[in-house]
Design a protein around this motif. Structure first.
Motif, PDB file in Angstrom:
ATOM      1  N   ARG A 105       5.386   8.827   2.335  1.00  0.00           N
ATOM      2  CA  ARG A 105       4.500   9.255   1.260  1.00  0.00           C
ATOM      3  C   ARG A 105       4.880  10.186   0.373  1.00  0.00           C
ATOM      4  NH1 ARG A 105      -1.414  10.035   4.384  1.00  0.00           N
ATOM      5  NH2 ARG A 105      -1.747   7.730   4.885  1.00  0.00           N
ATOM      6  N   VAL A 132      -1.434   3.258   4.320  1.00  0.00           N
ATOM      7  CA  VAL A 132      -3.057   3.091   4.260  1.00  0.00           C
ATOM      8  C   VAL A 132      -3.160   2.604   2.773  1.00  0.00           C
ATOM      9  CG1 VAL A 132      -3.710   4.946   5.730  1.00  0.00           C
ATOM     10  CG2 VAL A 132      -3.336   5.428   3.564  1.00  0.00           C
ATOM     11  N   GLU A 133      -4.293   1.908   2.610  1.00  0.00           N
ATOM     12  CA  GLU A 133      -4.633   1.151   1.351  1.00  0.00           C
ATOM     13  C   GLU A 133      -4.378   2.161   0.301  1.00  0.00           C
ATOM     14  OE1 GLU A 133      -8.597  -0.160  -0.465  1.00  0.00           O
ATOM     15  OE2 GLU A 133      -8.329  -0.873   1.693  1.00  0.00           O
ATOM     16  N   ASP A 134      -4.562   3.394   0.148  1.00  0.00           N
ATOM     17  CA  ASP A 134      -4.196   4.308  -0.821  1.00  0.00           C
ATOM     18  C   ASP A 134      -2.897   4.321  -1.229  1.00  0.00           C
ATOM     19  OD1 ASP A 134      -6.968   4.851  -1.101  1.00  0.00           O
ATOM     20  OD2 ASP A 134      -6.965   6.781   0.010  1.00  0.00           O
ATOM     21  N   ASP A 135      -1.871   4.280  -0.067  1.00  0.00           N
ATOM     22  CA  ASP A 135      -0.662   4.430  -0.457  1.00  0.00           C
ATOM     23  C   ASP A 135       0.041   3.113  -1.193  1.00  0.00           C
ATOM     24  OD1 ASP A 135      -0.372   6.652   1.166  1.00  0.00           O
ATOM     25  OD2 ASP A 135      -0.223   5.388   2.783  1.00  0.00           O
ATOM     26  N   ARG A 137      -2.223   1.269  -3.157  1.00  0.00           N
ATOM     27  CA  ARG A 137      -2.701   1.192  -4.410  1.00  0.00           C
ATOM     28  C   ARG A 137      -1.683   2.453  -5.219  1.00  0.00           C
ATOM     29  NH1 ARG A 137      -7.340   3.120  -2.847  1.00  0.00           N
ATOM     30  NH2 ARG A 137      -8.307   1.089  -2.540  1.00  0.00           N
ATOM     31  N   GLU A 138      -1.371   3.415  -4.835  1.00  0.00           N
ATOM     32  CA  GLU A 138      -0.581   4.275  -5.675  1.00  0.00           C
ATOM     33  C   GLU A 138       0.687   3.460  -6.009  1.00  0.00           C
ATOM     34  OE1 GLU A 138      -0.132   8.222  -3.816  1.00  0.00           O
ATOM     35  OE2 GLU A 138      -2.215   8.228  -3.425  1.00  0.00           O
ATOM     36  N   GLN A 140       1.395   0.400  -6.304  1.00  0.00           N
ATOM     37  CA  GLN A 140       0.983  -0.541  -7.335  1.00  0.00           C
ATOM     38  C   GLN A 140       0.876  -0.025  -8.571  1.00  0.00           C
ATOM     39  OE1 GLN A 140      -2.508  -2.528  -5.624  1.00  0.00           O
ATOM     40  NE2 GLN A 140      -1.094  -4.501  -4.818  1.00  0.00           N
TER      41      GLN A 140
END
Length: 157
Positions: A105, A132-135, A137-138, A140
């Motif tokens: 991360r 995780v999904e947030d990783d 999204r970031e 992208q």
């Protein structure tokens, strides 16, 4: 375990002689696959080392015995800590995965994480990193951010 990416057994068998002068790095001489790597010691750990007694070859010996703790020594404490923060079933070995995930991360490449955790195969490292999904999204958002006004457009052919 967390900061150095050590297995529980390696953490319980830390020896003072494995630290460089000034405790800037630690090289574990008895790793699972004999992959001795000089690991940088995080500043937070440096601050804690100064308070530990140096009357044994072991960094964290059993009180009064001067020998390492038995395997699974940290299991209950880590499980309790996990429960306290809402992570049920946290294990000592998950500290390695958490170390790998935090490095990923932070933008550390997989090959560096592989070397730090002393994995022989990059596929093992890949299993340790929990995305995780947030990783995603970031990633992208960074990859597909609108071009800045100073970007020179590419000429079409």
């Amino acid at each position: 375990m967390l900061y150095l990416g050590l297995r529980e057994e390696e953490a319980l068998h830390l020896k003072w002689r494995g630290f460089s002068e000034g405790y800037k790095t630690y090289t574990h001489d008895d790793t699972k696959g004999f992959e001795a790597v000089a690991l940088p010691v995080h500043e937070e750990i440096l601050g804690l080392l100064q308070f530990l007694p140096k009357d044994s070859e072991w960094v964290l010996p059993q009180p009064g015995l001067g020998i390492p703790h038995e395997g699974q020594f940290t299991k209950k404490a880590i499980a309790r800590a996990g429960n306290a923060i809402g992570v049920v079933g946290l294990t000592p070995h998950r500290m390695r995965g958490t170390c790998a995930t935090l490095m990923a991360r932070a933008g550390v490449n997989a090959f560096t994480i592989k070397k730090a955790l002393r994995h022989k195969d990059i596929a093992t490292t890949e299993r340790y990193v929990q995305m995780v999904e947030d990783d995603i999204r970031e990633a992208q958002a960074v990859a597909f951010a609108p071009p800045s006004p100073n970007t020179v457009p590419m000429r079409s052919r």
